[in-house]
Enzyme design. Structure first.
Site, PDB file in Angstrom:
ATOM      1  N   SER A 143       0.831  -1.198   0.000  1.00  0.00           N
ATOM      2  CA  SER A 143       0.000   0.000   0.000  1.00  0.00           C
ATOM      3  C   SER A 143       0.873   1.259   0.000  1.00  0.00           C
ATOM      4  CB  SER A 143      -0.964  -0.050   1.194  1.00  0.00           C
ATOM      5  OG  SER A 143      -1.973   0.909   1.073  1.00  0.00           O
ATOM      6  N   ASP A 215      -9.791  -5.456  -4.403  1.00  0.00           N
ATOM      7  CA  ASP A 215      -9.234  -4.496  -3.444  1.00  0.00           C
ATOM      8  C   ASP A 215     -10.243  -3.387  -3.205  1.00  0.00           C
ATOM      9  OD1 ASP A 215      -7.705  -2.258  -2.317  1.00  0.00           O
ATOM     10  OD2 ASP A 215      -5.950  -3.478  -2.766  1.00  0.00           O
ATOM     11  N   HIS A 247      -7.360  -5.896   0.085  1.00  0.00           N
ATOM     12  CA  HIS A 247      -6.200  -5.084   0.471  1.00  0.00           C
ATOM     13  C   HIS A 247      -5.543  -5.552   1.770  1.00  0.00           C
ATOM     14  CE1 HIS A 247      -4.008  -1.365  -0.441  1.00  0.00           C
ATOM     15  NE2 HIS A 247      -3.978  -1.091   0.849  1.00  0.00           N
TER      16      HIS A 247
END
Length: 268
Positions: A143, A215, A247
């Site tokens: 991320s 995601d 995610h």
């Protein structure tokens, strides 16, 4: 450097340490996994928003695969911390959200030197304390940490033999996760945006990216526009869309073996 803890882990040692950082003007905490049979190669793992050094260390499942490959894995924190360090009520700004840049704007510039921390300050400490090979470094992250891994690999050519990322924020200057934050930290957000860096001619080392098709933050990642920029380069890169994955750290753990193997191949 001070040892906080050391525990046996897959035959090696998972340690947590603190040291005084010139880049941040604070004490910083980091994790470091030493395999039983180290090859000297080093993999830096950069975590995402709200994380500390501990998140990936306890959730990503890297150590078992790293032990097999002989990779030392370093888990830096995501920002400076402490009572004298600026913060923000928003989760994506301030402590826990350093975005791996050297802030130039107040009130962040005094402590938020995270690019220098990851590329200079912490490596100096690590390579002084352990017998490791500075010519065999890889970098990865999840991320915001994926953003950090990509941009640092692009901005420091020759430093990392390979880069990988799990669901990276790869176009932050046009994202809710990056646009306002980078503008608050620095004068030129595009200079810390992997998509812009690629389009401006920066070269990636061998690269592996995995992002889940489910995601929940897809609209914040910029995967599509980054893929188009990547297609215009001659980079040795694979961007894989993993069907049904989201995610979370379950996604990271699912593909940790592939990423460690990728780095082990290029750091051999």
């Amino acid at each position: 450097m001070k040892t906080i803890s050391e525990n046996r882990c897959f035959g090696g040692i998972q340690g947590v340490y603190t040291h005084a950082s010139e880049a941040t003007g604070t004490d910083m905490t980091f994790g470091l996994f030493r395999p039983e049979h180290p090859t000297g190669a080093v993999l830096w793992y950069l975590s995402g928003l709200t994380c500390t050094h501990e998140n990936a260390m306890t959730k990503a499942g890297l150590q078992g695969w790293a032990a097999e490959a002989g990779l030392t894995v370093v888990f830096p924190d995501t920002s400076p911390r402490g009572g004298g360090v600026p913060d923000d009520d928003a989760f994506d700004m301030g402590q826990g959200a350093g975005f791996y840049v050297d802030a130039t704007r107040e009130p962040w510039s005094k402590h938020f030197g995270m690019e220098r921390y990851v590329t200079a300050d912490l490596p100096e400490t690590v390579f002084a304390a352990w017998d490791l090979d500075e010519t065999r470094q890889g970098i990865t992250g999840h991320s915001m940490g994926g953003h950090g891994a990509l941009t640092l690999a692009l901005k420091h050519p020759g430093r990392f033999r390979a880069v990988s990322a799990f669901a990276p924020i790869c176009h932050p200057s046009a994202s809710e996760w990056g646009r306002d934050q980078l503008a608050a930290y620095i004068d030129q957000p595009e200079a810390h945006d992997a998509t812009h860096l690629l389009l401006d001619g920066a070269a990636l080392p061998p690269c592996l990216i995995d992002t889940g098709t489910d995601d929940q933050f897809w609209d914040k990642l910029g995967t599509d526009v980054f893929a188009r920029a990547l297609a215009r380069t001659r980079s040795e890169a694979a961007l894989r869309l993993q069907k049904g994955y989201d995610h979370s750290y379950f996604f990271v753990a699912s593909f940790a073996a592939a990423h460690v193997a990728f780095h082990a191949e290029h750091l051999a």
